[in-house]
Design an enzyme around this catalytic site. Sequence first.
Site, PDB file in Angstrom:
ATOM      1  CG  HIS A  68      -9.032  -2.953   2.646  1.00 19.96           C
ATOM      2  ND1 HIS A  68      -9.805  -1.809   2.614  1.00 19.96           N
ATOM      3  CD2 HIS A  68      -7.941  -2.684   1.896  1.00 19.96           C
ATOM      4  CE1 HIS A  68      -9.207  -0.911   1.867  1.00 19.96           C
ATOM      5  NE2 HIS A  68      -8.071  -1.406   1.422  1.00 19.96           N
ATOM      6  CG  ASP A  69      -6.149  -0.332   4.273  1.00 20.27           C
ATOM      7  OD1 ASP A  69      -5.598  -1.346   3.809  1.00 20.27           O
ATOM      8  OD2 ASP A  69      -6.466   0.652   3.588  1.00 20.27           O
ATOM      9  CG  ASP A  86     -10.520   0.408  -4.071  1.00 23.48           C
ATOM     10  OD1 ASP A  86      -9.826   1.419  -4.205  1.00 23.48           O
ATOM     11  OD2 ASP A  86     -10.733  -0.165  -2.985  1.00 23.48           O
TER      12      ASP A  86
HETATM   13  C1  NOJ Z   1      -4.830   2.313   0.593  1.00 23.06           C
HETATM   14  C2  NOJ Z   1      -5.492   0.985   0.477  1.00 23.06           C
HETATM   15  O1  NOJ Z   1      -6.679   0.985   1.228  1.00 23.06           O
HETATM   16  C3  NOJ Z   1      -4.480  -0.027   0.963  1.00 23.06           C
HETATM   17  O2  NOJ Z   1      -5.055  -1.299   1.131  1.00 23.06           O
HETATM   18  C4  NOJ Z   1      -3.355  -0.051  -0.028  1.00 23.06           C
HETATM   19  O3  NOJ Z   1      -2.359  -0.940   0.423  1.00 23.06           O
HETATM   20  C5  NOJ Z   1      -2.747   1.343  -0.193  1.00 23.06           C
HETATM   21  N1  NOJ Z   1      -3.744   2.359  -0.319  1.00 23.06           N
HETATM   22  C6  NOJ Z   1      -1.889   1.399  -1.421  1.00 23.06           C
HETATM   23  O4  NOJ Z   1      -2.695   1.393  -2.565  1.00 23.06           O
END
Ligand code: NOJ
Length: 531
Positions: free
Chosen positions: A323-324, A99
């Site tokens: 994860h989001d 990442d």
């Molecule tokens: C996207 C990422 O997937 C997320 O987990 C993160 O909080 C935000 N971008 C900010 O970097």
Amino acid sequence: MKDWLWWRDGVVYQIYPRSWSDSNGDGVGDLEGVRRRLDHLSWLGVDAIWFSPITRSPMADFGYDVSDYCDIDPLFGTLDDFDRLLAEAHERGIRIVLDWVPNHSSDRHPWFEDSRSRRDSPRRNWYVWRDAAPGGGPPNNWYAVFGGRSWTWDEGTGQYYLHTFLPEQPELNWREPALVEAMHDTLRFWLDRGVDGFRMDVIHALAKDPGLRDNPEIEGARPGRFGQQHVHDENHPDVHPIVRGIRGVLDAYDERMAVGEVYLMDPTEVAKYYGEGDELHLAFNFSVMKTPWDADGFREQIERFEGLLPEKYGWPTLVLSSHDEPRHASRYDHPEHGDARARLAAMLLLTLRGTPFLYYGEEIGMRNVEIPADRLQDPVGINIHPKASRDPERTPMLWDGSPDAGFGSSDPWLPFGPELGRRSVAAQRDDPASLLCLYRDLLALRRETPALHRGSYRGLDAPPGIFAFERRHGDSRVEVALNFSDAPQRWQGSGGPVQGGLCTRSGAALPGDTGVDLGPAEGVALILPGG
Ligand code: NOJ
């Protein structure tokens, strides 16, 4: 095109490193833990791992706030641990994707500390600083994704700095050539070490309106982030030359890959990030992940993106969980057909055209875990609303039935949840009828069948509730029929004879031809003669 291209023909597995495998018992997963568990990934048959951030970070947003782009956070291990893991993964034919968080750093990054130290710091312009609006207050009307305004006042230098996320995540200024060069160097650091690719965080936000103009408000909407049209704070046309510059860095190396988190719900805009084969190799198409459980809905989203992608350079991505987002086994759960739906979703993900990205734990059907208020970790859950928290999809991997789930610590940073002892890799590996074995069988079928890993897509006529399509590459041809309805359905297909394939119903024999009765949430992928 080469015969087998790992990022186009293979399958990527996302590891959220805090939650996968903990080698030192501190409650948080680490790289040595991953190394010890590589067997699982070889057995499953994935081609690459994408790690959510493992670089140094104060963890205000669990790694998405980077304080050193060129070092491993001590919580996860050392650069030596990383090199060892990379070498062992490569020996197994597994690529490593990191990442990379180019939109913002941590406020504790030395670059930002320098930038905020004085107005004439050589790095002042590496971030976005502005005077207060005439009359006081933030310079424009932008709001942050994680609550509050996008601007934080810096007492020391008497200006505001911009941040799309937390105040601890100040925006990097990609209009500053020295910053661009420094960020390109961070890519080279990992490319030189042998990293195969990057998942690029919020890549669509790298360029903002040069005048930082107000976003237009949506009439009648509540003031705030969701009450605006984001025309000036993201997806600015100037982002494309920036992405081309990044691609140029990767192109100096062999077979490296950039997949972008282009978090835009308009697929027309997402498709633009492939450029003329000179921007991203892949862009996440989240519209599929946002689709409710509905055959027509999936078909519409898939075909829409197929129609938008540049023919020569476009290759879709397939994602159902991350994860989001709440895990798809929870989003699509059903009192009677929940497990069947998880099986059907696996077939959808692994038979469509595009690169599938699996999220750890989905291969055993992990569900979201309800997190008690006093255990919340995610700043989104804490700042905005517990219901918005992303903790439920980030809980530790369930490896076996022991009190620490085989994770390595019985007191992990997030609770295991009620499935501890009931759902695990160990139990499912021994059961050929399990979801885990279905994933492995689908991965194997995809790998050995050219139509599935790189063939064309054509939608097929099907009764309501069924999403059916053909995949074809040379002589290799597959018909897939997925019954998204809760009722049995008959699907005819084009005939036979069926030469191989898979059914999602455990233990079901393959039919002789394509005429099949599909139960609720059942699907088939049938290999047929080419021609
Ligand atoms: C996207 C990422 O997937 C997320 O987990 C993160 O909080 C935000 N971008 C900010 O970097």
